[in-house]
Motif scaffolding. Structure first.
Motif, PDB file in Angstrom:
ATOM      1  N   ASP A   1      -6.701 -31.460  11.193  1.00 15.33           N
ATOM      2  CA  ASP A   1      -6.720 -32.928  10.703  1.00 15.33           C
ATOM      3  C   ASP A   1      -6.104 -33.032   9.440  1.00 15.33           C
ATOM      4  O   ASP A   1      -5.633 -34.103   9.184  1.00 15.33           O
ATOM      5  CB  ASP A   1      -8.391 -32.976  10.122  1.00 15.33           C
ATOM      6  CG  ASP A   1      -9.247 -33.082  11.516  1.00 15.33           C
ATOM      7  OD1 ASP A   1      -8.907 -33.315  12.481  1.00 15.33           O
ATOM      8  OD2 ASP A   1     -10.499 -32.644  11.014  1.00 15.33           O
ATOM      9  N   ALA A   2      -5.449 -31.823   8.951  1.00 17.89           N
ATOM     10  CA  ALA A   2      -4.781 -32.000   7.799  1.00 17.89           C
ATOM     11  C   ALA A   2      -3.066 -32.117   8.089  1.00 17.89           C
ATOM     12  O   ALA A   2      -2.338 -31.666   7.279  1.00 17.89           O
ATOM     13  CB  ALA A   2      -4.955 -30.807   6.814  1.00 17.89           C
ATOM     14  N   TYR A   3      -2.727 -32.232   9.415  1.00 19.14           N
ATOM     15  CA  TYR A   3      -1.549 -32.125   9.763  1.00 19.14           C
ATOM     16  C   TYR A   3      -0.532 -32.978   9.136  1.00 19.14           C
ATOM     17  O   TYR A   3      -0.592 -33.992   9.107  1.00 19.14           O
ATOM     18  CB  TYR A   3      -1.441 -32.539  11.357  1.00 19.14           C
ATOM     19  CG  TYR A   3      -0.013 -32.515  12.057  1.00 19.14           C
ATOM     20  CD1 TYR A   3       0.746 -31.327  11.907  1.00 19.14           C
ATOM     21  CD2 TYR A   3       0.357 -33.555  12.670  1.00 19.14           C
ATOM     22  CE1 TYR A   3       2.072 -31.320  12.640  1.00 19.14           C
ATOM     23  CE2 TYR A   3       1.714 -33.581  13.396  1.00 19.14           C
ATOM     24  CZ  TYR A   3       2.426 -32.421  13.445  1.00 19.14           C
ATOM     25  OH  TYR A   3       3.692 -32.468  13.730  1.00 19.14           O
TER      26      TYR A   3
ATOM     27  N   PRO B   1       2.757 -22.921   9.793  1.00 19.46           N
ATOM     28  CA  PRO B   1       2.422 -22.764   8.643  1.00 19.46           C
ATOM     29  C   PRO B   1       1.256 -23.498   8.146  1.00 19.46           C
ATOM     30  O   PRO B   1       1.222 -24.636   8.307  1.00 19.46           O
ATOM     31  CB  PRO B   1       3.645 -23.194   7.739  1.00 19.46           C
ATOM     32  CG  PRO B   1       4.766 -22.841   8.589  1.00 19.46           C
ATOM     33  CD  PRO B   1       4.426 -23.489   9.963  1.00 19.46           C
ATOM     34  N   ASP B   2       0.070 -22.963   8.095  1.00 17.39           N
ATOM     35  CA  ASP B   2      -1.070 -23.776   7.781  1.00 17.39           C
ATOM     36  C   ASP B   2      -2.467 -22.854   6.985  1.00 17.39           C
ATOM     37  O   ASP B   2      -1.909 -21.657   6.748  1.00 17.39           O
ATOM     38  CB  ASP B   2      -1.620 -24.143   9.163  1.00 17.39           C
ATOM     39  CG  ASP B   2      -2.008 -22.875  10.072  1.00 17.39           C
ATOM     40  OD1 ASP B   2      -1.655 -21.863   9.874  1.00 17.39           O
ATOM     41  OD2 ASP B   2      -2.403 -23.360  11.430  1.00 17.39           O
TER      42      ASP B   2
ATOM     43  N   SER C   1       1.076 -27.470   8.794  1.00 17.16           N
ATOM     44  CA  SER C   1       2.126 -28.133   9.950  1.00 17.16           C
ATOM     45  C   SER C   1       1.448 -27.882  11.337  1.00 17.16           C
ATOM     46  O   SER C   1       2.193 -27.924  12.223  1.00 17.16           O
ATOM     47  CB  SER C   1       3.363 -27.142   9.906  1.00 17.16           C
ATOM     48  OG  SER C   1       3.306 -25.925  10.094  1.00 17.16           O
ATOM     49  N   ASN C   2       0.283 -27.618  11.367  1.00 16.49           N
ATOM     50  CA  ASN C   2      -0.459 -27.347  12.548  1.00 16.49           C
ATOM     51  C   ASN C   2      -0.891 -28.705  13.214  1.00 16.49           C
ATOM     52  O   ASN C   2      -1.478 -29.452  12.768  1.00 16.49           O
ATOM     53  CB  ASN C   2      -1.822 -26.407  12.652  1.00 16.49           C
ATOM     54  CG  ASN C   2      -2.170 -26.030  13.851  1.00 16.49           C
ATOM     55  OD1 ASN C   2      -2.325 -26.968  14.923  1.00 16.49           O
ATOM     56  ND2 ASN C   2      -2.918 -25.018  13.767  1.00 16.49           N
ATOM     57  N   PRO C   3      -0.229 -29.187  14.427  1.00 22.54           N
ATOM     58  CA  PRO C   3      -0.608 -30.318  14.774  1.00 22.54           C
ATOM     59  C   PRO C   3      -1.977 -30.593  15.380  1.00 22.54           C
ATOM     60  O   PRO C   3      -2.490 -31.886  15.736  1.00 22.54           O
ATOM     61  CB  PRO C   3       0.410 -30.550  16.062  1.00 22.54           C
ATOM     62  CG  PRO C   3       0.821 -29.208  16.547  1.00 22.54           C
ATOM     63  CD  PRO C   3       0.590 -28.395  15.236  1.00 22.54           C
TER      64      PRO C   3
END
Length: 702
Positions: A599-601, A438-439, A594-596
């Motif tokens: 940068d916004a993880y 979810p990103d 939620s993308n590791p």
């Protein structure tokens, strides 16, 4: 002649046993060798022809991985080598294991350290099987004492590459690799539970122990004498069999330092802790009562497993430094914090003080670990060993273990179980590149994922060993200021409701769960009250006695918040205060990316709102799954009066879009099926905590 033949035959078999390593070769040694020792509060290691101080900086490791329990021995030598490389790159100098490891571990350690100037050392644990404790056995009883001593022999033989195996653990391993030159010492036993110590002390008399290498003073309990005897047996066996000695450590009780000792001042509170108030069975281990003779050349240190939880730190007003300093200052021998850790999990139990939040993100975990590491160092401890290297899918926790099938726990990642998430390295489901996050990008979704669609709305679904994923696409976009999206899920055939008066919803199938997405701060998962695990557990005992008092019906018109206990009822003796058990609304959803690799993880994100789409991921256990790998869910609580599994072959999902509380779009529920799996696919990912700890440790190594 017969006597001669008999003796000859006996000698033949003895020699055969020696050559095969099946019989130990006790001998007399003119000189006992050792390369580690203690002096005062410090540890020393012999290198470059001199004794040098060493501060243990390490990490705990176990042989588990996705699809394998620790006893399965499925981790390969190549995997251990890769992990050792990561650990060494962090500037760590040792690995601690709690139990005898598979042969591949020792072979990998030997290969990794070969020709290396600064090796990775091992602190070998000698485990006491807790199953015996759960079955009511007294550790000091003769049968248990025999089993534990056999385990001690096996551990010593294994690190010396001797195939003599006294116990059934890893029975078919050969253990021919001698890694003794990398083993700095042993930890004896486990972190003993208070109730097990008390039971054992009540069953045995307090008789001081006097051995060749260890003895106890007059204040020692029977349990402390038992531990001294076990340590004495260990040193004697290694000394007489191999002519070597190593450091020995006994795990102490942190509760001792919370409830006993001297007077200390904590803010405005002064707490008097009186050693003379000990009961007959005091229920904790004071390693200061265990002494060494001058025949022990190496030395003893005390280990502590201390986690910065609310219950342990509450009386120190969350001052970790005061806690570790109190423990270290009490002792006359070196103190090593052999376990410290913080989980990065959706529900973190007693590790959070803010019960409105409940979770700890990977970023929060990283900074908390660095803070704890610094506090241990500033307290003057002789070492710190982080818990643990990798996330452990197989672990269970007190507040979730009754909700899942424990024998299947290694095959899927229960995000709700905090004890699975202590690692610096994550095992993420799936091994391919096309993974759902979810990103701010939804390109990973394909036409094959679409479950149902109309001109204005579509629902796509996927799943893996960790989450159930949803994507809702809206042709005209989504405005959370005036719109709401509801995903209705029919999971169990035993109950559910086809409407909700409170939320003004009508479904074409009986819904067990509703996923409500209305804005970034107030979205949640709701459960049909009849299928509400928390409500059932709250009244389970009384309903067993009075089933006629059940007010729940399979089609009742009520959907409730999903709650989970995070803290049991706790009594803090030194404060004289009871802290009631607490629960959080674990069904509340967190918005974020939620993308590791972004940068916004944000690791604890549950959903992301895009311009014309919404991506959601829901943990399996939040939907009452006991084991998604075999499609087993909770059965009817009010028929069985317990949590039991029932198998399903699919679940149904539908979508309703409302604007200003009026339905504008609807997709009827369609079945979603997923393939069962025997072994999960996964890939490794180093967390932010790895990088921050690496940066912190590198400062101390220069």
């Amino acid at each position: 002649m017969k006597r001669f033949l008999l003796l000859s035959t006996l000698m033949f078999f003895l020699m055969l046993g020696y050559s095969a390593g099946l019989v130990s070769k006790p001998g007399t040694y003119d000189k006992i060798t050792y390369f580690t020792k203690t002096e005062g509060k410090e540890l020393f290691i012999y290198k470059d022809n001199s004794w040098q101080t060493i501060k243990l900086t390490g990490i705990n490791m176990n042989p588990g991985k996705p699809g394998a329990f620790p006893g399965d021995s499925l981790v390969t030598e190549e995997e251990y080598l890769r992990w050792f490389s990561y650990i060494k790159d962090m500037s760590m100098n040792c690995v601690r294991v709690q139990n005898i490891m598979p042969e591949e571990f020792y072979e990998a350690l030997e290969e990794f350290n070969r020709n290396r100037e600064e090796p990775l050392y091992l602190l070998q644990g000698i485990y006491f099987d807790e199953v015996y404790l759960k079955d009511g056995y007294d550790p000091q009883s003769r049968p248990m004492n025999k089993i534990f001593k056999d385990t001690i022999k096996s551990a010593v033989n294994i690190i010396h590459g001797n195939t003599n195996n006294y116990v059934n653990i890893n029975l078919f391993e050969t253990y021919t690799t001698d890694i003794s030159k990398y083993v700095i010492g042993y930890t004896i036993g486990i972190h003993w539970a208070t109730q097990d110590i008390i039971y054992s002390e009540m069953m045995n008399d307090d008789v001081p122990y006097k051995g060749e290498y260890f003895y106890t003073n007059e204040e020692a309990t029977s349990f402390e004498s038992y531990l001294a005897e076990s340590a004495d047996f260990l040193v004697d066996y290694e000394t007489t069999t191999y002519g070597e000695q190593r450091l020995v450590s006994i795990i102490g009780s942190p509760s001792y330092h919370l409830n006993n000792g001297n007077m200390y001042t904590n803010g405005s509170k002064t707490v008097l802790l009186d050693k003379e108030s000990d009961t007959i069975a005091k229920g904790y281990i004071d390693v200061e009562n265990i002494k060494t003779t001058n025949r022990l050349n190496s030395g003893i240190f005390v280990s502590y497993n201390i986690y910065p939880t609310f219950s342990q730190l509450v009386e120190y007003e969350e001052n970790e430094g005061m806690y570790f300093s109190k423990v270290n200052n009490y002792h006359s021998i070196p103190v090593v914090i052999s376990e410290y850790g913080i989980p990065s999990a959706r529900s973190t139990g007693d590790f959070v003080t803010n019960t409105d939040k409940g979770y700890i993100s990977e970023k929060e975990q990283a900074y908390a670990l660095v803070t704890t590491y610094r506090a241990i160092n500033e307290a003057g401890c002789a070492g710190s060993i982080l818990f643990e290297w990798s996330d452990s899918w197989h672990r269970s926790a007190w507040n979730t273990k009754d909700r899942i099938i424990l024998d299947k726990s290694a095959y899927w990642y229960d995000v709700q179980t905090y004890s699975q998430s202590f690692g610096l390295m994550a095992f993420e489901p799936n091994s391919g590149e096309n993974i759902v996050y979810p990103d701010d990008n939804n390109d990973e979704w394909t036409k094959e994922d679409i479950m149902n669609q109309s001109e204005d709305l579509s629902l796509s679904m996927r799943s893996d060993a960790k989450y159930l994923y949803f994507m809702i696409c809206l042709q005209d976009g989504f405005d959370p200021a005036i719109q709401e999206v509801f995903i209705d899920l029919d999971v169990t055939p035993q109950s559910g409701r086809t409407s909700s008066t409170e939320y003004n919803l009508i479904f074409d199938r009986p819904a067990d769960f509703i996923i409500q997405i209305n804005n970034k701060d107030n979205s949640k998962v709701l459960v049909h009250e009849y299928y509400n695990t928390y409500s059932f557990l709250e009244q389970e005992k009384s309903l067993r006695i009075r089933p006629d008092m059940i007010v729940h019906t399979p089609d009742m018109d009520r959907f409730s918040p999903i709650m989970l206990y995070i803290r049991p009822r706790t009594y803090v003796e030194s404060l004289g205060q009871i802290f009631e058990r607490e629960a959080i609304e674990t069904g509340r959803l967190v918005h974020g990316n939620s993308n590791p690799y972004s940068d916004a993880y944000s690791s604890i994100s549950d959903f992301y709102i895009g311009k014309d789409y919404i991506e959601v991921r829901i943990p399996w256990s939040l939907l009452n799954f006991m084991d998604p790998s075999t499609m087993q869910i909770h059965d009817d609580y009010y028929e069985t009066f317990q949590i039991q599994p029932i198998k399903i072959d699919s679940l149904f999902a539908g979508v309703t879009v409302k604007e200003e509380n009026h339905k504008i779009l609807r997709l009827d529920a369609k079945p979603y099926q997923w393939k069962q799996w025997t072994l999960p696919t996964y890939h490794e990912r180093l967390k932010l905590s790895y990088n921050l700890m690496k940066e912190e440790l590198s400062k101390d190594s220069h």
